[in-house]
Design an enzyme around this catalytic site. Structure first.
Site, PDB file in Angstrom:
ATOM      1  N   LYS A 267       0.785  -1.252   0.053  1.00 43.36           N
ATOM      2  CA  LYS A 267       0.019   0.152  -0.160  1.00 43.36           C
ATOM      3  C   LYS A 267       1.019   1.187  -0.049  1.00 43.36           C
ATOM      4  CE  LYS A 267      -3.162   2.655   2.871  1.00 43.36           C
ATOM      5  NZ  LYS A 267      -3.979   2.523   4.243  1.00 43.36           N
ATOM      6  N   LYS A 279     -10.130  13.072   8.508  1.00 52.12           N
ATOM      7  CA  LYS A 279      -9.515  12.371   9.624  1.00 52.12           C
ATOM      8  C   LYS A 279      -9.622  13.539  10.666  1.00 52.12           C
ATOM      9  CE  LYS A 279      -6.584   8.714   8.066  1.00 52.12           C
ATOM     10  NZ  LYS A 279      -7.066   7.447   8.792  1.00 52.12           N
ATOM     11  N   ASP A 290       1.663   5.986   5.728  1.00 44.67           N
ATOM     12  CA  ASP A 290       0.704   5.352   5.203  1.00 44.67           C
ATOM     13  C   ASP A 290       1.097   4.466   3.791  1.00 44.67           C
ATOM     14  OD1 ASP A 290      -1.718   3.955   5.856  1.00 44.67           O
ATOM     15  OD2 ASP A 290      -3.037   5.391   4.626  1.00 44.67           O
ATOM     16  N   ASP A 349     -12.167   7.269   3.852  1.00 47.58           N
ATOM     17  CA  ASP A 349     -11.057   7.051   4.639  1.00 47.58           C
ATOM     18  C   ASP A 349     -10.557   5.496   4.416  1.00 47.58           C
ATOM     19  OD1 ASP A 349      -8.879   7.647   6.129  1.00 47.58           O
ATOM     20  OD2 ASP A 349      -9.779   7.695   8.158  1.00 47.58           O
ATOM     21  N   ARG A 353      -7.611  -0.352   1.064  1.00 43.76           N
ATOM     22  CA  ARG A 353      -8.374  -1.391   0.197  1.00 43.76           C
ATOM     23  C   ARG A 353      -8.773  -1.248  -0.946  1.00 43.76           C
ATOM     24  NH1 ARG A 353     -12.977  -1.819   4.980  1.00 43.76           N
ATOM     25  NH2 ARG A 353     -11.348  -0.935   6.029  1.00 43.76           N
TER      26      ARG A 353
HETATM   27  N1  BES Z   1      -4.459   4.446   7.054  1.00 42.07           N
HETATM   28  C1  BES Z   1      -5.563   4.036   7.819  1.00 42.07           C
HETATM   29  C2  BES Z   1      -5.177   3.015   8.899  1.00 42.07           C
HETATM   30  C3  BES Z   1      -4.549   3.427   9.919  1.00 42.07           C
HETATM   31  C4  BES Z   1      -4.968   4.060  11.155  1.00 42.07           C
HETATM   32  C5  BES Z   1      -2.974   3.088  10.000  1.00 42.07           C
HETATM   33  C6  BES Z   1      -4.171   4.418  12.173  1.00 42.07           C
HETATM   34  C7  BES Z   1      -2.269   3.461  10.983  1.00 42.07           C
HETATM   35  C8  BES Z   1      -2.754   4.017  12.048  1.00 42.07           C
HETATM   36  C9  BES Z   1      -6.540   3.594   6.781  1.00 42.07           C
HETATM   37  O1  BES Z   1      -6.544   4.115   5.545  1.00 42.07           O
HETATM   38  C10 BES Z   1      -8.031   4.274   7.329  1.00 42.07           C
HETATM   39  O2  BES Z   1      -8.235   5.116   7.513  1.00 42.07           O
HETATM   40  N2  BES Z   1      -8.735   3.252   7.928  1.00 42.07           N
HETATM   41  C11 BES Z   1      -9.922   3.441   8.461  1.00 42.07           C
HETATM   42  C12 BES Z   1     -11.066   2.407   8.113  1.00 42.07           C
HETATM   43  C13 BES Z   1     -12.425   2.858   8.544  1.00 42.07           C
HETATM   44  C14 BES Z   1     -12.730   3.839   7.835  1.00 42.07           C
HETATM   45  C15 BES Z   1     -13.075   1.616   8.042  1.00 42.07           C
HETATM   46  C16 BES Z   1      -9.731   3.058  10.036  1.00 42.07           C
HETATM   47  O3  BES Z   1      -8.756   2.181  10.349  1.00 42.07           O
HETATM   48  O4  BES Z   1     -10.280   3.964  10.926  1.00 42.07           O
HETATM   49 ZN    ZN Z   2      -4.984   4.803   4.725  1.00 38.15          ZN
HETATM   50 MN    MN Z   3      -7.514   5.856   5.468  1.00 34.44          MN
END
Ligand code: BES
Ligand code: ZN
Ligand code: MN
Length: 500
Positions: A267, A279, A290, A349, A353
């Site tokens: 990724k 966010k 990321d 966010d 995926r």
């Molecule tokens: N890059 C983030 C995941 C992440 C969060 C990595 C905290 C490291 C620390 C990912 O793209 C994301 O934002 N995921 C969301 C998914 C949700 C919206 C279903 C998350 O984990 O909040």
């Molecule tokens: Zn992310």
């Molecule tokens: Mn995200």
């Protein structure tokens, strides 16, 4: 840093500093005893007087120790002998190297690699010591106008082994450790760079450089190429950004022609604002990390190229920023992925995926032996496993087991979560084939469940490194994980292929 392997007696080493261990309470390790005998009880006296208890991580630097040829002897506390395991071994080596780096000497000769670690052989100890040493010396001061100006003369480390017949094995392990550390360092350097420097274009340039250096093939797909291929979920993430997205394919052909490649997918979100589902502000800077999946895959490619592993390995890196903007994808938008499956984007966010699913479809064309994707995918994984274990999910249990074992061997551990059909219903959408989020429950599993819909044609495993790829707070920075896990996995695959 220069490294070498040696066998021989500690009191006879002409070195700026000889490093030996002391167990708690006040028990000399074998090499320390040898020095003690040569110096008529000098070390033993010191220890008995209470100058070195042997607590793990403690040190005592001595000059002109009687009976030795070295300028200095560094005593390193090892903790209780019965409790001396992998973690303690790593701590002792890191402590020794950090201390050496702050002392005046030009080289250090370490007898810690002679210590017994349960279930681990000399090759493991040397490989780990090399990785740990380079880890302990890592600095990221590229972006500071004034460099840390502490005088650091340490230029050479020598690891000692007990017997001469261990030298060859130890030298091979040293080379492996150096290669893995080079990969880990590359990952850290890339991931530590801020989003305004490390853009998708920057990652593509890095891949090109590496290809040139190590004789790999590289191809970078541009926005128009992705449009032609129908990578619309990937492109939907890039819509809010002014930075052009890149899809990087790096091919290492160290194996026999015609042998199926192992594919690594990373990724590469070079900054994740969340997009329209923005966010919150605090700690958002950490979303520069990321692209750690991408960085780990590039780091692993560097490590295997340096080791010249006899395998065919392809790295595929979808890379873009995730930004809000006038053109950005909105919650509720429905997008058709490269696979033809449609996705309702309920949260912009959950973008990782979306770029990975198109990458996972794209790599079908390589007829892969197996595919491993690496991603800072879910905050839920940090809640589940903290910063200790990487999340592992797979559609094939043999592959999962191999990765778990590689993680154990590398001391870069992963923990498996289930990928049962039962979780799929959380992705149900009223408007498309699936939604891109599955609600609050089991966030790491539903994210992997989403990906599993795009990986039906091959053996696949997914590593969620959201909790392990970087540290927050005072020690903020990339950890280099899971380069050691991935490299050990490939080392094991290469060894298995050689036996066939
Ligand atoms: N890059 C983030 C995941 C992440 C969060 C990595 C905290 C490291 C620390 C990912 O793209 C994301 O934002 N995921 C969301 C998914 C949700 C919206 C279903 C998350 O984990 O909040
Ligand atoms: Zn992310
Ligand atoms: Mn995200």
């Amino acid at each position: 840093m220069e490294f070498s392997i040696r066998s021989g007696s500690p009191e006879k080493q002409r070195s700026a500093c000889v490093v030996v261990g002391v167990f708690e309470p006040r028990k000399l390790s074998v090499p320390a005893e040898v020095i003690d005998n040569a110096g008529r009880g000098y070390l033993g006296d010191l220890v008995r007087r209470g100058d070195m208890e042997g607590k793990l991580g403690s040190t005592l630097l001595l000059h002109n120790v009687p009976g030795t040829l070295a300028d200095r002897v560094l005593l390193v506390g090892l903790g209780k002998e019965k409790e001396f395991r992998e973690k303690e071994f790593r701590t002792a080596v890191a402590t020794a190297v950090k201390t050496l780096n702050e002392t005046g000497g030009f080289d250090g000769t370490l007898y810690l690699t002679e210590l017994l670690v349960k279930k681990r052989d000399v090759a493991w100890r040397v490989r780990q010591a090399t990785m740990v040493a380079l880890e302990a010396l890592y600095r990221f001061d590229k972006l500071k106008s004034k460099k840390d100006d502490v005088r650091r003369p340490l230029r050479k480390l020598t690891f000692c082994v007990e017997r001469r017949n261990e030298l060859t094995m130890a030298e091979d392990a040293l080379a492996q450790g150096q290669a893995i550390a080079a990969g880990t360092t590359l990952m850290k350097d890339l991931a530590n760079l801020p989003g305004n420097v490390c853009t998708p274009s920057y990652l593509a340039d890095q891949a090109r450089d590496m290809a040139g250096e190590h004789g790999m093939a590289v191809e970078v797909l541009e926005r128009q190429d992705m449009e032609k291929l129908g990578m619309h979920t990937l492109l939907s993430v890039a819509r809010g950004s002014h930075e052009p997205p890149k899809f990087i394919v790096l091919t290492y052909s160290g194996g026999k022609a015609g042998h199926k490649p192992i594919v690594l997918v990373g990724k590469g979100i070079t900054f994740d604002t969340g997009g329209i589902s923005l966010k919150p502000g605090p700690e958002m800077d950490e979303m520069k990390f990321d692209m750690s999946g991408a960085a780990s895959v590039l780091g692993t490619m560097k490590a295997i190229a340096q080791m010249k592993l006899p395998l065919n390995v392809i790295a595929a890196i979808p890379s873009t920023e995730n930004m809000p903007g006038g053109g950005a994808t909105k919650p509720g938008d429905v997008i058709t992925s490269m696979s033809g499956q449609t996705v309702e984007i309920l949260n912009t966010d959950a973008e990782g995926r979306l770029i990975l699913c198109d990458a996972l479809t794209y790599v079908e064309r390589f007829d892969p032996e197996c595919v491993v994707d690496v991603a800072t995918l879910t905050g839920a994984c940090v809640i589940a496993l903290g910063h200790v274990a990487t999340g592992l999910l797979a559609n094939n249990d043999t592959l999962a087991r191999e990765l778990l074992e590689a993680g154990q061997e590398a001391h870069d551990r992963a923990w498996q979560m289930p990928l049962w059909e039962d979780y799929q219903e959380q992705l149900q959408s009223n408007f498309a084939d699936m939604a891109n989020i599955g609600g609050r429950a089991a966030g790491t599993i539903t994210a992997a469940s989403f990906l599993s819909r795009f990986t039906k044609k091959y053996d696949w495993a997914h590593l969620d490194i959201a909790g392990t790829a970087y540290r927050s707070g005072k020690e903020k920075g990339s950890t280099g994980r899971p380069v050691p896990l991935l490299t050990h996995f490939l080392l094991a695959r290469a060894a298995a292929a050689a036996k066939q």
